[in-house]
Design an enzyme around this catalytic site. Structure first.
Site, PDB file in Angstrom:
ATOM      1  N   HIS A 221     140.004  31.120  55.144  1.00  0.00           N
ATOM      2  CA  HIS A 221     140.809  30.095  54.740  1.00  0.00           C
ATOM      3  C   HIS A 221     142.133  30.836  54.789  1.00  0.00           C
ATOM      4  O   HIS A 221     142.511  31.838  54.235  1.00  0.00           O
ATOM      5  CB  HIS A 221     140.473  29.477  53.572  1.00  0.00           C
ATOM      6  CG  HIS A 221     140.511  30.473  52.367  1.00  0.00           C
ATOM      7  ND1 HIS A 221     141.627  30.373  51.631  1.00  0.00           N
ATOM      8  CD2 HIS A 221     139.271  31.205  51.783  1.00  0.00           C
ATOM      9  CE1 HIS A 221     141.067  31.165  50.605  1.00  0.00           C
ATOM     10  NE2 HIS A 221     139.719  31.723  50.802  1.00  0.00           N
ATOM     11  N   ASP A 222     143.225  29.691  55.287  1.00  0.00           N
ATOM     12  CA  ASP A 222     144.487  30.024  55.060  1.00  0.00           C
ATOM     13  C   ASP A 222     145.196  31.213  55.854  1.00  0.00           C
ATOM     14  O   ASP A 222     146.110  31.771  55.477  1.00  0.00           O
ATOM     15  CB  ASP A 222     144.977  29.992  53.781  1.00  0.00           C
ATOM     16  CG  ASP A 222     144.479  28.828  53.060  1.00  0.00           C
ATOM     17  OD1 ASP A 222     144.788  27.831  53.498  1.00  0.00           O
ATOM     18  OD2 ASP A 222     143.589  28.760  52.234  1.00  0.00           O
TER      19      ASP A 222
ATOM     20  N   GLY B 132     140.873  35.392  52.314  1.00  0.00           N
ATOM     21  CA  GLY B 132     141.876  34.447  52.495  1.00  0.00           C
ATOM     22  C   GLY B 132     143.238  34.931  52.446  1.00  0.00           C
ATOM     23  O   GLY B 132     143.524  35.867  51.892  1.00  0.00           O
TER      24      GLY B 132
END
Length: 258
Positions: free
Chosen positions: A120-121, A138
């Site tokens: 994520h991200d 992340g």
């Protein structure tokens, strides 16, 4: 549009007419796929996801799946993938979270090899190569032209600088300097400038020599970082690449591999 009869494509998905969707692919609502992109077989894409043109997704890759971050509570988040990327078998790309700007993004002309994980991200630039089973936590940032070899892991919030080469099986817990060749046989260590890669990409002999002098001052002189930076500014011929290196150092919040 070539859609195999076994594929499941949500009626709300926005698919370019010349996209190819192979057997047993699943395309959710709020997915957009650009021209000439090919999903070979068993590819799962969940929205919100925006995929550009001329990409190839190999079997069993997944895009836009919910984050494994326990803080993720189902907020609407996106996955954005640019153009001309090759996403190989069993690659997993997770969408963003509120804590990271709600976007996971991959640029253009990247090769993501089998079993790699983009969490994520994460932000990946252009023309990178991610080796087999490379794993990002992340919020990792990977700048343009970086090469990360197989089975390497990158800690959350770390940055991989542009034109860097990270050797296989490395464990990266700090920022990796742009233009560097970095590997962790037992500990993270810079082995000088990424000379072979820079030569292949047409960097001048003068720029490579300046980087060589700068890396020696940073990593082999026995000076602390402040002293090394002063010597670099005083003794190394100024060029765009050395300026990039110095700017990268000045922005480092986690320290850097030395």
């Amino acid at each position: 549009m070539a859609i195999h009869p076994t594929a499941i494509v949500d009626s709300q998905a926005r698919i370019s007419p010349d996209v190819e969707i192979g057997p047993y692919c699943v395309i959710g609502a709020d997915v957009e796929i650009g021209a000439r992109t090919r999903l070979m077989a068993h590819v799962f894409v969940e929205g919100a996801a925006y995929i550009g043109e001329d990409n190839v997704f190999y079997p069993y890759s997944t895009v836009g799946v919910a984050s494994q971050d326990l803080k993720y509570k189902g907020e609407r988040a996106e996955t954005r993938i640019g153009n001309r990327n090759k996403i190989r078998e069993f690659v997993s790309i997770h969408r963003g979270t509120e804590g990271g700007g709600l976007v996971t993004a991959i640029g253009d002309d990247n090769l993501v090899m089998a079993y790699a994980h983009v969490a994520h991200d994460v932000r990946v630039g252009d023309r990178t190569q991610l080796g087999n089973a490379v794993t990002f936590a992340g919020h990792v940032v990977v700048e343009d032209w970086a090469v990360i070899e197989a089975f390497s892991g990158v800690h959350q919030f770390c940055r991989i600088g542009k034109h860097a080469f990270v050797g296989g099986y490395s464990v990266i817990t700090k920022d990796v300097l742009p233009y560097s060749m970095t590997v962790t046989p037992r500990e993270s260590k810079v082995f000088g400038e990424n000379k072979v890669g820079l030569e292949r990409r047409g960097f001048s002999k003068e720029a490579i020599e300046s980087l060589h002098k700068a890396f020696r001052l940073l990593t082999r002189s026995g000076l602390n970082t402040t002293q090394a930076l002063e010597r670099i500014r005083a003794e190394v011929r100024d060029c765009a690449e050395v300026s990039d290196l110095l700017a990268f150092l000045e922005r480092s919040e986690r320290g850097f591999v030395k």
